[in-house]
Design an enzyme around this catalytic site. Structure first.
Site, PDB file in Angstrom:
ATOM      1  N   HIS A  99      -6.081   6.416   4.404  1.00  0.00           N
ATOM      2  CA  HIS A  99      -6.030   7.001   3.063  1.00  0.00           C
ATOM      3  C   HIS A  99      -7.319   7.756   2.768  1.00  0.00           C
ATOM      4  O   HIS A  99      -8.378   7.448   3.313  1.00  0.00           O
ATOM      5  CB  HIS A  99      -5.809   5.922   1.996  1.00  0.00           C
ATOM      6  N   HIS A 101      -9.671   9.101  -0.567  1.00  0.00           N
ATOM      7  CA  HIS A 101      -9.914   8.977  -2.006  1.00  0.00           C
ATOM      8  C   HIS A 101     -10.246  10.353  -2.570  1.00  0.00           C
ATOM      9  O   HIS A 101     -11.045  11.097  -1.993  1.00  0.00           O
ATOM     10  CB  HIS A 101     -11.143   8.091  -2.279  1.00  0.00           C
TER      11      HIS A 101
HETATM   12  P1  5GP Z   1     -10.893   1.454   0.875  1.00  0.00           P
HETATM   13  O1  5GP Z   1     -11.944   0.488   0.428  1.00  0.00           O
HETATM   14  O2  5GP Z   1     -10.019   0.852   1.958  1.00  0.00           O
HETATM   15  O3  5GP Z   1     -11.423   2.798   1.266  1.00  0.00           O
HETATM   16  O4  5GP Z   1      -9.988   1.713  -0.390  1.00  0.00           O
HETATM   17  C1  5GP Z   1      -8.901   0.929  -0.727  1.00  0.00           C
HETATM   18  C2  5GP Z   1      -8.574   1.207  -2.172  1.00  0.00           C
HETATM   19  O5  5GP Z   1      -7.291   0.710  -2.433  1.00  0.00           O
HETATM   20  C3  5GP Z   1      -9.531   0.557  -3.164  1.00  0.00           C
HETATM   21  O6  5GP Z   1     -10.175   1.558  -3.923  1.00  0.00           O
HETATM   22  C4  5GP Z   1      -8.630  -0.351  -3.994  1.00  0.00           C
HETATM   23  O7  5GP Z   1      -8.961  -0.346  -5.370  1.00  0.00           O
HETATM   24  C5  5GP Z   1      -7.253   0.267  -3.760  1.00  0.00           C
HETATM   25  N1  5GP Z   1      -6.146  -0.677  -3.863  1.00  0.00           N
HETATM   26  C6  5GP Z   1      -6.073  -1.893  -3.255  1.00  0.00           C
HETATM   27  N2  5GP Z   1      -4.898  -2.498  -3.576  1.00  0.00           N
HETATM   28  C7  5GP Z   1      -4.223  -1.625  -4.385  1.00  0.00           C
HETATM   29  C8  5GP Z   1      -2.952  -1.696  -5.035  1.00  0.00           C
HETATM   30  O8  5GP Z   1      -2.199  -2.658  -4.942  1.00  0.00           O
HETATM   31  N3  5GP Z   1      -2.598  -0.619  -5.808  1.00  0.00           N
HETATM   32  C9  5GP Z   1      -3.409   0.477  -5.925  1.00  0.00           C
HETATM   33  N4  5GP Z   1      -2.956   1.473  -6.706  1.00  0.00           N
HETATM   34  N5  5GP Z   1      -4.611   0.559  -5.330  1.00  0.00           N
HETATM   35  C10 5GP Z   1      -5.021  -0.476  -4.568  1.00  0.00           C
END
Ligand code: 5GP
Ligand code: ZN
Length: 134
Positions: A99, A101
């Site tokens: 993903h 951001h």
């Molecule tokens: P990472 O830290 O892997 O780059 O980002 C993962 C993101 O996924 C985090 O910003 C977290 O807030 C988001 N996230 C985790 N679980 C969920 C969820 O159930 N729904 C949504 N909309 N976002 C989520």
């Protein structure tokens, strides 16, 4: 992947606030509510991160990132975006499904995502030798 939270969101098994969808990409608001408009752009194909995704998937995600970013700037009153990808636990990746951001930005939003740091004092010539692709 059955136990992947983003695969469940894409399937609709977990609700989300969808921003955009096409045949390869799904985008929705991040649940964290830490930055105004924080958006996640996710590949429909499950892969872990930028290190293992195929180039078609990568292209589709980045194309959607550009589309959504343009929408935020042209239609939603933002002036720019930060685009961030965490790949690997060491980088802060917490959901192991590829993903990107998007953080929509305004010049007066007070956000500093890249605070100034002291120079490391490394030998750039040695660093270049260690890192350049041979
Ligand atoms: P990472 O830290 O892997 O780059 O980002 C993962 C993101 O996924 C985090 O910003 C977290 O807030 C988001 N996230 C985790 N679980 C969920 C969820 O159930 N729904 C949504 N909309 N976002 C989520
Ligand atoms: Zn997944």
């Amino acid at each position: 992947m059955t136990d992947c939270i983003f695969c469940k969101i894409i399937k609709g098994d977990i609700p989300s606030f969808k921003i955009y969808e096409d045949d390869k990409v799904f985008a929705f608001l991040d649940i964290a509510e830490d930055y105004y408009g924080h958006t996640l752009v996710v590949s429909k194909q499950h892969c872990t991160n930028i290190l293992d995704c195929d180039s078609q998937t990568l292209n589709a995600v980045m194309h959607a990132v550009q589309k959504i970013s343009r929408h935020y700037v042209e239609d939603c009153g933002f002036q720019g975006v930060n685009v961030i990808n965490n790949s690997g636990e060491c980088s802060g990746q917490s959901v192991m499904h590829f993903h990107v951001h998007i953080l929509p930005r305004k010049s007066d939003d007070g956000v500093d995502l890249w605070p100034a740091r002291e120079k490391l004092g490394v030998d750039l010539k040695a660093l270049h030798e260690a890192l350049r692709m041979k």
